[in-house]
Design an enzyme around this catalytic site. Structure first.
Site, short mmCIF file in Angstrom:
data_model
loop_
_atom_site.label_atom_id
_atom_site.label_comp_id
_atom_site.label_asym_id
_atom_site.label_seq_id
_atom_site.Cartn_x
_atom_site.Cartn_y
_atom_site.Cartn_z
N HIS A 77 0.84 -1.20 0.00
CA HIS A 77 0.00 0.00 0.00
C HIS A 77 0.88 1.25 0.00
CE1 HIS A 77 -3.27 -2.58 0.24
NE2 HIS A 77 -3.95 -2.08 1.25
N LYS A 132 -12.98 5.96 7.77
CA LYS A 132 -13.35 7.08 6.90
C LYS A 132 -14.87 7.26 6.86
CE LYS A 132 -12.62 8.74 2.16
NZ LYS A 132 -13.76 8.31 1.37
#
Length: 939
Positions: A158, A598
């Protein structure tokens, strides 16, 4: 001995950090200053040092005017001088990070020297064994705990590592010099040489691009991953097993043959979700590169073992079976006449040479077998993992029979066997991850081609499950091998064929097929259809043969809430139950930490994950399913980061099955695995936690309070709901998105070339909240030092509990007695302590909107007040003075970088549209890297 270099005496200063660290930080500061003076001139040195001094005074004496003055000076500088500022301060933080790492190594070494059986090191393996013994566990019970343990750290690619490999290599050379300076008694000449080497490397660092000129490719990521696997990880694993053996002998007087309780996995080269560059060809390259790397390591180890085992038949008789094995393999591999002659009376060396020859025959250095098969499989010699392992175990048994038990059990062959059992012939099992919608598209096309159904995608979930179940029972393939398929479908089919070929040689080579955004049962069964189509799964006579694990990934708050119901439906499906039987009634389940944060904010995400973990564990236990939870944690607290061992101990007790997986990504990998000593400390902390947690799961040892016993869960749910409401009040505010894109460098982060995977689904100027991935979302908040994903909403929620509901004492009790609550609260206060709102005005001035800063400051004030009340501290992080002092050391220097970045963002806004701003963009990228180094975090 005082450190003196070129007439400059370096002493420790009163920064609150240890004397040794203070001295090293000051030395590095001196060297960077001299390098700047040497290469950019006295005026540039004075500028760098002057801005540092102003910001330090502003920070210590709370003088905003000095910060304003610094900002004004920066606004008058040309880009060349700004470039030197960024270079100097970024280099400083790169060096401070290495100095802190060396300090960790020094302290752990010091504690290790002071430790004994009566005084074990905190969070060591020996401490965990001592705790279990003190809890009354017998030797047999501890061995049972050990046999149940299954720890699988998983490296991912990532995009959270901003540094180039060139920079990492320079840092490592400086780190080694720092280590020698700090750990050895050197002569003055030797000390001077080490400092000279550091100075040379610092000058090199100042003149090395900190930003890549092109985006990192998947092949670059694979090489990066291989570096960590073949160095620190490879060297550390035997040390962990040594520690376990020594701890058991110290506390129980004996140790068993060690089961393999830790194996590494990887997503690098196999994570296809959202990354169009991870093709089947790339995955084959990854598997080949990993295999070639581990075979090379084995050949080196075997060469050392051959050198060691000089046992001669002229001195001692050897087991006849050893001679028989040598003769049996002469038809398979032919050794050179020189080896046969030189080692004529040394059968162990002959046998090891044969093993080496079989490895080289099956896996030649230039092997491209997984990429372009040179000959049919049936004609190729295949040295399987089982055959390789058996050959080494055979040698070990021969040594035991000859009364070389100590060498067999504790010598080089024991180390090599543990590495073989851990790393296999693949180094690390590669997971294949793909989005559920891609698998659905593939099934839709295959079913249409086969005439099963014209439009699978339009079927209801019940109809899909019925149809998938019927097709899994049908032995015929859906389409002939030569059928023309769409590119996406062929691409998906190809990866399954790669899995089939790879697992034939080494069953460990492929770990799991992970389904991102798993929403329903059919998402799982679709993958079984594809596995069946490619010869990886078959149902015959009521029994399934399967070479794959299929793993759901639950990511959104809604999917987490429904995850236990979905798994129960799956376990009720007759065909899937047969699949589980083939896998020993085992199921892995992955939980995503990033998107839930999020979506719902910090506290709701943590609580939703905690509840989901508990419910999933219960449903697995209800159906008698052995399970492993896979925690998809990021590096930052806002994406599930924090200390992994504390997180493990804070899991719901019902989750303690002995099995666990967790991701390690980006800068976390670089920090934890750049140095063997740091890797060793990280892994021993994980093993310590898992020993205690697994014993707790077996009922042998109590690790934490059950939250339901004190009514804790109800309070947590109230906090989570109120916290999410406050968080939604921020992100759904009509002014929020305009403000966020104006005051953070998100536009530039979206273009930063730090990974092969796109960090955003749209370009920076077009991105919206829903399309923005979690990593850049967190990254941007870290850059402006607000760290919103790690704490926002906590203030409103806790303040309501304390003020309106009068539950301060209850919250204090929860903090004392419930590890999960304590970890969540402490992680939040750490992120708040790392935030620095004195720098905020220089970013918020980029927008005329004032509502959002007001909301943030109000929430921060509420959160700080509540946390201090609950913890009984005077300041944030009083309970962790080491990190507290590190933050205070870093803050003034980081301020300079933020002020430079704010100025660059202002200039970017003011430049003509016709100006592409190439140099300005590069400096913005450099400022992002610099602040990432200062904050030791990206996303």
């Amino acid at each position: 001995m005082k450190t003196t270099w070129k007439g400059i005496q370096v002493n420790a200063e009163g920064d609150g950090i240890s004397t040794s660290l203070s001295k090293q930080v000051n030395l590095l500061g001196v060297l960077i200053g001299e390098a700047v003076r040497d290469q950019a001139g006295r005026d540039m040195f004075d500028l760098v040092d002057g801005l540092r001094s102003k910001c330090k005074t502003a920070y210590l004496e709370n003088k905003d005017a000095l910060r304003d003055e610094t900002r004004h000076i920066i606004s008058t500088l040309d880009l060349e001088r700004i470039d030197w500022l960024l270079r100097a301060y970024t280099a400083f933080f790169h060096m401070v990070n290495k100095a802190e790492q060396q300090e960790i190594i020094r302290i752990n070494r010091q504690r290790e020297l002071q430790a004994d059986a009566g005084k074990t090191r905190a969070e060591s393996i020996s401490q965990a064994v001592a705790i279990l013994k003190a809890s009354g566990l017998t030797y047999e019970q501890v061995v049972e705990v050990l046999q149940k343990m299954d720890i699988q750290p998983t490296l991912t690619a990532h995009p959270t590592e901003a540094r180039r490999r060139s920079v990492l290599r320079i840092q490592n050379r400086i780190s080694k010099a720092l280590g020698r300076l700090g750990s050895q008694k050197l002569t003055r000449a030797e000390e001077a040489e080490e400092i000279d080497e550091m100075f040379r490397q610092i000058k090199l660092l100042l003149n090395t691009d900190d930003v890549r000129s092109t985006r990192l490719t998947v092949y670059d990521e694979i090489k990066n991953g291989l570096y960590f696997f073949t160095n620190a990880i490879w060297k550390t694993i035997p040390l962990i097993y040594r520690d376990m053996r020594q701890a058991l002998i110290a506390h129980y007087g004996k140790a068993p043959e060690m089961p393999v309780f830790i194996r590494y996995r990887s997503w690098i080269g196999g994570d296809r979700d959202g990354n169009p560059f991870v093709t089947p060809e790339v995955s084959r390259f990854t598997l080949q590169a990993q295999r070639n790397a581990v075979v090379e390591l084995y050949l080196e180890a075997l060469k050392e073992l051959r050198s060691e085992l000089s046992i001669s038949t002229r001195q001692i008789s050897v087991p006849q079976k050893l001679s028989d094995a040598i003769e049996a393999d002469r038809s398979t591999v032919r050794l050179s006449q020189e080896i046969e002659t030189v080692h004529k009376y040394e059968p162990y060396r002959i046998r090891i040479s044969q093993i080496m020859a079989k490895l080289q025959l099956s896996f030649p250095p230039d092997d491209k077998g997984l990429l372009r098969p040179a000959k049919p499989d049936e004609e190729a010699f295949v040295y399987t993992f089982e055959a390789f392992l058996n050959d080494l175990q055979f040698l070990q048994n021969c040594l035991r029979e000859q009364n070389f038990a100590e060498m067999a059990d504790n010598g080089s062959i024991a180390t090599l066997l543990m590495q073989v059992r851990t790393f296999g012939l693949s180094l690390a099992s590669l997971d294949i991850r793909q989005h559920s919608s891609v698998f659905e598209h593939t099934i839709n096309e295959l079913f249409a081609q086969a005439g099963v159904t014209a439009n699978y995608s339009r079927l209801s979930e019940e109809e899909r499950i019925r149809l998938l179940s019927e097709e899994l029972k049908n032995p015929r393939p859906l389409v002939p091998f030569s059928t023309k398929l769409s590119d996406q479908t062929q691409d998906t089919i190809d990866i399954f064929h790669t899995i089939r070929k790879t697992t034939r040689v080494d069953p460990q080579a492929i770990g799991s097929i992970i389904i991102s955004m798993t929403h329903q049962v059919s998402d799982m069964m679709e993958v079984l259809i594809l596995a069946k189509e490619c010869g990886l799964w078959q149902l015959e006579a009521g029994k399934v043969k399967s070479r794959i694990d299929v793993v759901p990934l639950f990511e959104t708050v809604e999917d987490l809430e429904n995850s236990d119901k979905l798994m129960a439906l799956l376990y009720e499906n007759p065909v899937y139950r047969l699949h589980l039987e083939a896998l020993g009634r085992f199921q892995e389940i992955m939980l995503g930490y990033s998107d839930s944060n999020k979506d719902g904010g910090y506290w709701m995400a943590n609580w939703s994950l905690h509840l989901a973990q508990e419910k999933l564990a219960r449903v697995c236990r209800n159906y008698d399913i052995d399970f492993r939870l896979f925690h998809g944690r990021g590096g930052s607290v806002g994406r599930g980061g924090g200390r992994a061992n504390q997180g493990m101990l804070a899991l719901p007790p019902v989750c303690h099955s002995g099995r666990i997986r967790f991701t390690e990504q980006g800068e976390v990998i670089s920090f934890r695995y750049a140095h063997t000593h740091v890797a060793h400390r990280h892994i021993e902390q994980i093993v310590n936690a898992m020993l205690r947690a697994t014993a707790s799961g077996l009922g042998y040892h109590k690790e934490s309070a059950e939250p339901e016993n004190g009514g804790f869960s109800a309070v947590m749910s109230e906090i989570a709901d109120r916290s999410m409401n406050a968080y939604h009040g921020l992100i759904h505010h009509e002014d929020f998105w305009n403000w966020y894109t104006s005051v953070t460098p998100i536009e530039h982060i979206s273009r930063l070339p730090i990974a092969s995977r796109p960090v955003s689904r749209k370009t920076g100027s077009e991105v919206d909240f829903s399309s923005l991935r979690a990593i850049p979302w967190v990254f941007a908040w870290t850059q402006i030092r607000h760290n919103i994903p790690g704490w926002f909403g906590v203030g409103s929620a806790l303040n309501e509990q304390i003020g309106t509901h009068g539950k301060l004492e209850k919250l204090q009790q929860m903090y004392r007695e419930w590890p999960f609550f304590r970890v969540v609260l402490d992680n939040a206060q750490r992120e708040m302590a790392r935030a620095h709102f004195s720098i905020a005005p220089y970013y918020t001035s980029l927008s005329e909107i004032s509502t959002i800063p007001d909301l943030i400051h109000q929430e921060f004030g509420l959160a700080k007040k509540a946390i201090l009340q609950i913890t009984g501290q005077k300041e944030l992080l009083d309970n962790n003075p080491v990190i507290q002092k590190s933050i205070r050391l870093r803050n003034p220097y980081t301020d300079v970088l933020n002020l430079v970045q704010a100025e660059l963002m202002t200039r970017w806004r003011e430049k003509p549209e016709s100006d592409e701003g190439g140099e300005l963009r590069y400096l913005l990228f450099t400022s992002i890297n610099g602040i990432a180094a200062a904050m030791q975090s990206t996303g």
